[in-house]
Design an enzyme around this catalytic site. Sequence first.
Site, short mmCIF file in Angstrom:
data_model
loop_
_atom_site.label_atom_id
_atom_site.label_comp_id
_atom_site.label_asym_id
_atom_site.label_seq_id
_atom_site.Cartn_x
_atom_site.Cartn_y
_atom_site.Cartn_z
CE1 TYR A 60 6.79 65.46 21.94
CE2 TYR A 60 5.94 67.66 22.35
CZ TYR A 60 7.00 66.79 22.23
OH TYR A 60 8.28 67.24 22.38
CD GLN A 94 19.44 59.37 23.18
OE1 GLN A 94 19.70 60.56 23.01
NE2 GLN A 94 20.06 58.42 22.52
CB THR A 121 21.51 57.78 19.56
OG1 THR A 121 21.68 59.11 20.08
CG2 THR A 121 22.56 56.86 20.18
CG ASP A 126 9.29 54.48 19.73
OD1 ASP A 126 9.56 53.50 20.44
OD2 ASP A 126 10.06 54.90 18.83
CG HIS A 181 14.97 62.06 26.06
ND1 HIS A 181 15.68 62.06 24.90
CD2 HIS A 181 15.86 62.38 27.04
CE1 HIS A 181 16.95 62.36 25.14
NE2 HIS A 181 17.09 62.54 26.44
N1 APR Z 1 19.09 52.30 11.75
C1 APR Z 1 19.98 52.76 12.66
N2 APR Z 1 20.31 54.06 12.80
C2 APR Z 1 19.72 54.95 11.96
C3 APR Z 1 18.80 54.54 10.97
C4 APR Z 1 18.48 53.16 10.88
N3 APR Z 1 17.61 52.67 9.97
N4 APR Z 1 18.39 55.66 10.31
C5 APR Z 1 19.04 56.70 10.87
N5 APR Z 1 19.85 56.28 11.86
C6 APR Z 1 20.73 57.05 12.76
C7 APR Z 1 21.27 58.33 12.20
O1 APR Z 1 22.44 58.10 11.43
C8 APR Z 1 21.57 59.12 13.48
O2 APR Z 1 22.87 58.84 13.97
O3 APR Z 1 19.96 57.43 13.90
C9 APR Z 1 20.52 58.60 14.46
C10 APR Z 1 19.40 59.56 14.73
O4 APR Z 1 19.90 60.69 15.39
P1 APR Z 1 18.93 61.83 15.90
O5 APR Z 1 17.91 62.15 14.86
O6 APR Z 1 19.77 62.92 16.43
O7 APR Z 1 18.10 61.10 17.10
P2 APR Z 1 18.55 60.85 18.60
O8 APR Z 1 20.01 60.70 18.71
O9 APR Z 1 17.68 59.76 19.11
O10 APR Z 1 18.12 62.21 19.28
C11 APR Z 1 18.28 62.36 20.67
O11 APR Z 1 17.21 64.46 20.60
O12 APR Z 1 15.57 65.94 19.91
C12 APR Z 1 15.94 65.05 20.84
O13 APR Z 1 14.58 64.20 22.49
C13 APR Z 1 14.97 63.96 21.17
O14 APR Z 1 15.44 61.78 22.06
C14 APR Z 1 15.79 62.71 21.06
C15 APR Z 1 17.21 63.22 21.24
#
Ligand code: APR
Length: 230
Positions: A53, A86, A171, A89, A104
């Site tokens: 972290y 979620q 997401t 930052d 989160h």
């Molecule tokens: N603009 C928009 N979306 C994007 C971009 C971009 N430039 N780059 C990637 N993405 C999308 C991906 O296609 C994906 O659908 O962002 C999403 C990221 O997904 P994850 O990595 O799974 O992140 P997230 O959904 O925020 O994860 C949820 O999981 O591990 C935990 O606590 C952590 O808050 C997090 C939670």
Amino acid sequence: MKKVVVLTGAGISAESGISTFRDSGGLWEQHRVEDVASIDGWHRNAELVQEFYNQRRKAMLNAEPNEGHRQLVRLEEYYDVHIVTQNVDNLHERAGSKNIIHLHGELTKACSEYNHNYIIDIDGWELKHGTLAPDGGRLRPYIVWFGEAVPMIEPAIDLCEQADIFIVVGTSLNVYPAASLIHYVPPKAECYLVDPNEVVVNRKITTIAEKAGTGVRKVIDLLIDKAITM
Ligand code: APR
């Protein structure tokens, strides 16, 4: 004013240089979730967790909000806008959004391992391993780890139930309960999704298959046009 609820995930911060979790090269390819994002991991090796972290905090402090964060701020002149993120930052805050719920946790804060309501602000990037809270517990990152309660889900559900417009940005909707929020949005609400990759959503939704920087602008332009011509 109509109420807009925006659910954001790691993708909205990707163009600021912050890693997502599940994309190729994402954080969960480089680290084991159970080592750095679970209470068992903390008890096994707290130093490793602090270091993980601390690195995330350093990356956040070196990053700037991008066009996606900034476009959401524009909307506030025309709508009652609430961000449910979620992300841990602080880029929505630094872009200037007013109403933000962090589901989160927040990288800028630490809490006692014994009492998550004892919360302090962290100065700079480093939370030194072994620093104690007044109750004798070690200070840990103020992050909701897998398997922990998500206290902010209740206010987020209340907002979703009142939404006239719901926007999902960046997401993968893999993590619950955040992924279930869309099911609380009334059927008559307009829904938009901005993500360059496919995300499965079981309801009628307008998809903009673009990165946040360009995709969010398109949704915001459309909504501002609607507000002006109403
Ligand atoms: N603009 C928009 N979306 C994007 C971009 C971009 N430039 N780059 C990637 N993405 C999308 C991906 O296609 C994906 O659908 O962002 C999403 C990221 O997904 P994850 O990595 O799974 O992140 P997230 O959904 O925020 O994860 C949820 O999981 O591990 C935990 O606590 C952590 O808050 C997090 C939670």
